[in-house]
Design a protein around this motif. Sequence first.
Motif, PDB file in Angstrom:
ATOM      1  N   GLU A  17       0.828  -1.211   0.000  1.00  0.00           N
ATOM      2  CA  GLU A  17       0.000   0.000   0.000  1.00  0.00           C
ATOM      3  C   GLU A  17       0.862   1.261   0.000  1.00  0.00           C
ATOM      4  O   GLU A  17       0.509   2.255  -0.635  1.00  0.00           O
ATOM      5  CB  GLU A  17      -0.949   0.000   1.195  1.00  0.00           C
ATOM      6  CG  GLU A  17      -2.032  -1.050   1.126  1.00  0.00           C
ATOM      7  CD  GLU A  17      -3.061  -0.781   0.036  1.00  0.00           C
ATOM      8  OE1 GLU A  17      -3.253   0.385  -0.366  1.00  0.00           O
ATOM      9  OE2 GLU A  17      -3.687  -1.757  -0.415  1.00  0.00           O
ATOM     10  N   ALA A  18       1.980   1.221   0.704  1.00  0.00           N
ATOM     11  CA  ALA A  18       2.881   2.379   0.726  1.00  0.00           C
ATOM     12  C   ALA A  18       3.437   2.650  -0.666  1.00  0.00           C
ATOM     13  O   ALA A  18       3.524   3.805  -1.098  1.00  0.00           O
ATOM     14  CB  ALA A  18       4.015   2.146   1.720  1.00  0.00           C
ATOM     15  N   LYS A  19       3.789   1.593  -1.382  1.00  0.00           N
ATOM     16  CA  LYS A  19       4.283   1.758  -2.749  1.00  0.00           C
ATOM     17  C   LYS A  19       3.208   2.348  -3.657  1.00  0.00           C
ATOM     18  O   LYS A  19       3.487   3.236  -4.473  1.00  0.00           O
ATOM     19  CB  LYS A  19       4.760   0.413  -3.304  1.00  0.00           C
ATOM     20  CG  LYS A  19       6.032  -0.089  -2.662  1.00  0.00           C
ATOM     21  CD  LYS A  19       6.384  -1.467  -3.184  1.00  0.00           C
ATOM     22  CE  LYS A  19       7.555  -2.062  -2.457  1.00  0.00           C
ATOM     23  NZ  LYS A  19       7.845  -3.422  -2.932  1.00  0.00           N
ATOM     24  N   LEU A  20       1.979   1.851  -3.510  1.00  0.00           N
ATOM     25  CA  LEU A  20       0.881   2.393  -4.310  1.00  0.00           C
ATOM     26  C   LEU A  20       0.654   3.869  -3.994  1.00  0.00           C
ATOM     27  O   LEU A  20       0.413   4.675  -4.897  1.00  0.00           O
ATOM     28  CB  LEU A  20      -0.408   1.599  -4.051  1.00  0.00           C
ATOM     29  CG  LEU A  20      -0.443   0.186  -4.605  1.00  0.00           C
ATOM     30  CD1 LEU A  20      -1.694  -0.549  -4.111  1.00  0.00           C
ATOM     31  CD2 LEU A  20      -0.383   0.191  -6.118  1.00  0.00           C
ATOM     32  N   LEU A  21       0.735   4.218  -2.720  1.00  0.00           N
ATOM     33  CA  LEU A  21       0.555   5.612  -2.326  1.00  0.00           C
ATOM     34  C   LEU A  21       1.643   6.494  -2.923  1.00  0.00           C
ATOM     35  O   LEU A  21       1.359   7.566  -3.467  1.00  0.00           O
ATOM     36  CB  LEU A  21       0.536   5.748  -0.804  1.00  0.00           C
ATOM     37  CG  LEU A  21       0.462   7.181  -0.264  1.00  0.00           C
ATOM     38  CD1 LEU A  21      -0.825   7.866  -0.704  1.00  0.00           C
ATOM     39  CD2 LEU A  21       0.589   7.187   1.248  1.00  0.00           C
ATOM     40  N   MET A  22       2.874   6.041  -2.861  1.00  0.00           N
ATOM     41  CA  MET A  22       3.968   6.839  -3.417  1.00  0.00           C
ATOM     42  C   MET A  22       3.780   7.078  -4.911  1.00  0.00           C
ATOM     43  O   MET A  22       3.999   8.182  -5.402  1.00  0.00           O
ATOM     44  CB  MET A  22       5.313   6.173  -3.139  1.00  0.00           C
ATOM     45  CG  MET A  22       5.735   6.307  -1.693  1.00  0.00           C
ATOM     46  SD  MET A  22       7.389   5.653  -1.381  1.00  0.00           S
ATOM     47  CE  MET A  22       7.029   3.921  -1.200  1.00  0.00           C
ATOM     48  N   ARG A  23       3.337   6.043  -5.622  1.00  0.00           N
ATOM     49  CA  ARG A  23       3.081   6.212  -7.055  1.00  0.00           C
ATOM     50  C   ARG A  23       1.917   7.164  -7.303  1.00  0.00           C
ATOM     51  O   ARG A  23       1.938   7.960  -8.239  1.00  0.00           O
ATOM     52  CB  ARG A  23       2.796   4.862  -7.696  1.00  0.00           C
ATOM     53  CG  ARG A  23       4.024   3.988  -7.811  1.00  0.00           C
ATOM     54  CD  ARG A  23       3.702   2.676  -8.526  1.00  0.00           C
ATOM     55  NE  ARG A  23       4.843   1.797  -8.431  1.00  0.00           N
ATOM     56  CZ  ARG A  23       4.833   0.617  -7.810  1.00  0.00           C
ATOM     57  NH1 ARG A  23       3.732   0.183  -7.233  1.00  0.00           N
ATOM     58  NH2 ARG A  23       5.919  -0.113  -7.763  1.00  0.00           N
ATOM     59  N   ALA A  24       0.897   7.083  -6.451  1.00  0.00           N
ATOM     60  CA  ALA A  24      -0.301   7.907  -6.635  1.00  0.00           C
ATOM     61  C   ALA A  24      -0.045   9.384  -6.362  1.00  0.00           C
ATOM     62  O   ALA A  24      -0.691  10.246  -6.968  1.00  0.00           O
ATOM     63  CB  ALA A  24      -1.426   7.405  -5.731  1.00  0.00           C
ATOM     64  N   ILE A  25       0.897   9.686  -5.478  1.00  0.00           N
ATOM     65  CA  ILE A  25       1.104  11.088  -5.114  1.00  0.00           C
ATOM     66  C   ILE A  25       2.307  11.724  -5.795  1.00  0.00           C
ATOM     67  O   ILE A  25       2.480  12.934  -5.724  1.00  0.00           O
ATOM     68  CB  ILE A  25       1.230  11.260  -3.583  1.00  0.00           C
ATOM     69  CG1 ILE A  25       2.492  10.600  -3.055  1.00  0.00           C
ATOM     70  CG2 ILE A  25      -0.013  10.734  -2.889  1.00  0.00           C
ATOM     71  CD1 ILE A  25       2.781  10.891  -1.611  1.00  0.00           C
ATOM     72  N   ASP A  32      -6.406  19.545  -1.539  1.00  0.00           N
ATOM     73  CA  ASP A  32      -7.458  18.846  -0.801  1.00  0.00           C
ATOM     74  C   ASP A  32      -7.722  17.450  -1.335  1.00  0.00           C
ATOM     75  O   ASP A  32      -7.957  16.511  -0.559  1.00  0.00           O
ATOM     76  CB  ASP A  32      -8.748  19.667  -0.801  1.00  0.00           C
ATOM     77  CG  ASP A  32      -8.645  20.926   0.039  1.00  0.00           C
ATOM     78  OD1 ASP A  32      -7.736  21.000   0.898  1.00  0.00           O
ATOM     79  OD2 ASP A  32      -9.476  21.834  -0.153  1.00  0.00           O
ATOM     80  N   ASP A  33      -7.680  17.282  -2.656  1.00  0.00           N
ATOM     81  CA  ASP A  33      -7.912  15.964  -3.241  1.00  0.00           C
ATOM     82  C   ASP A  33      -6.826  14.968  -2.835  1.00  0.00           C
ATOM     83  O   ASP A  33      -7.115  13.815  -2.505  1.00  0.00           O
ATOM     84  CB  ASP A  33      -7.980  16.047  -4.765  1.00  0.00           C
ATOM     85  CG  ASP A  33      -9.237  16.740  -5.262  1.00  0.00           C
ATOM     86  OD1 ASP A  33     -10.230  16.791  -4.504  1.00  0.00           O
ATOM     87  OD2 ASP A  33      -9.215  17.238  -6.403  1.00  0.00           O
ATOM     88  N   LEU A  34      -5.590  15.409  -2.870  1.00  0.00           N
ATOM     89  CA  LEU A  34      -4.480  14.536  -2.491  1.00  0.00           C
ATOM     90  C   LEU A  34      -4.579  14.163  -1.013  1.00  0.00           C
ATOM     91  O   LEU A  34      -4.393  12.999  -0.649  1.00  0.00           O
ATOM     92  CB  LEU A  34      -3.133  15.214  -2.775  1.00  0.00           C
ATOM     93  CG  LEU A  34      -1.909  14.375  -2.424  1.00  0.00           C
ATOM     94  CD1 LEU A  34      -1.759  13.236  -3.425  1.00  0.00           C
ATOM     95  CD2 LEU A  34      -0.677  15.235  -2.416  1.00  0.00           C
ATOM     96  N   ILE A  35      -4.881  15.125  -0.178  1.00  0.00           N
ATOM     97  CA  ILE A  35      -4.997  14.869   1.258  1.00  0.00           C
ATOM     98  C   ILE A  35      -6.143  13.893   1.521  1.00  0.00           C
ATOM     99  O   ILE A  35      -6.005  12.946   2.300  1.00  0.00           O
ATOM    100  CB  ILE A  35      -5.171  16.189   2.034  1.00  0.00           C
ATOM    101  CG1 ILE A  35      -3.878  17.003   1.942  1.00  0.00           C
ATOM    102  CG2 ILE A  35      -5.565  15.931   3.484  1.00  0.00           C
ATOM    103  CD1 ILE A  35      -4.004  18.433   2.420  1.00  0.00           C
ATOM    104  N   ALA A  36      -7.275  14.085   0.866  1.00  0.00           N
ATOM    105  CA  ALA A  36      -8.419  13.191   1.051  1.00  0.00           C
ATOM    106  C   ALA A  36      -8.094  11.772   0.587  1.00  0.00           C
ATOM    107  O   ALA A  36      -8.420  10.785   1.272  1.00  0.00           O
ATOM    108  CB  ALA A  36      -9.631  13.725   0.305  1.00  0.00           C
ATOM    109  N   ASP A  37      -7.436  11.648  -0.555  1.00  0.00           N
ATOM    110  CA  ASP A  37      -7.057  10.333  -1.077  1.00  0.00           C
ATOM    111  C   ASP A  37      -6.108   9.630  -0.112  1.00  0.00           C
ATOM    112  O   ASP A  37      -6.268   8.443   0.187  1.00  0.00           O
ATOM    113  CB  ASP A  37      -6.413  10.478  -2.461  1.00  0.00           C
ATOM    114  CG  ASP A  37      -5.982   9.145  -3.040  1.00  0.00           C
ATOM    115  OD1 ASP A  37      -6.798   8.197  -3.049  1.00  0.00           O
ATOM    116  OD2 ASP A  37      -4.825   9.043  -3.488  1.00  0.00           O
TER     117      ASP A  37
END
Length: 108
Positions: A17-25, A32-37
């Motif tokens: 999940e951390a890897k997916l988050l790093m790719r997503a951000i 606000d969208d990034l913080i909410a995601d």
Amino acid sequence: NEVLGALQLAGPQAQAEAKLLMRAIANRPIDDDLIADTAERIARVRATDEAREGVGAFLAKRAPAWIPAAAAKAGAEGAAMGASDSFDTWQLVALAATSGALAFQGPT
């Protein structure tokens, strides 16, 4: 290497999940969208069986289920001998990996 050792002890699902988050951000502005995601991702990870196991293991001062028994025993023996990678440190890594360590502070 200390970092690689810590990564080997972290929850596998939390790491994925951390890897997916790093790719997503990556390369996205902090808005606000990034913080909410990010908050939604963290909430989802915190509600998993792996997260409950990590917190339970930390509170019980035992190795989480994903750490092989031999590694947990080596960590406990190292702690008894005063090694820098003590069993308590391993527990902290497990807790951090499964209870919201996916969040991090970006540039503001």
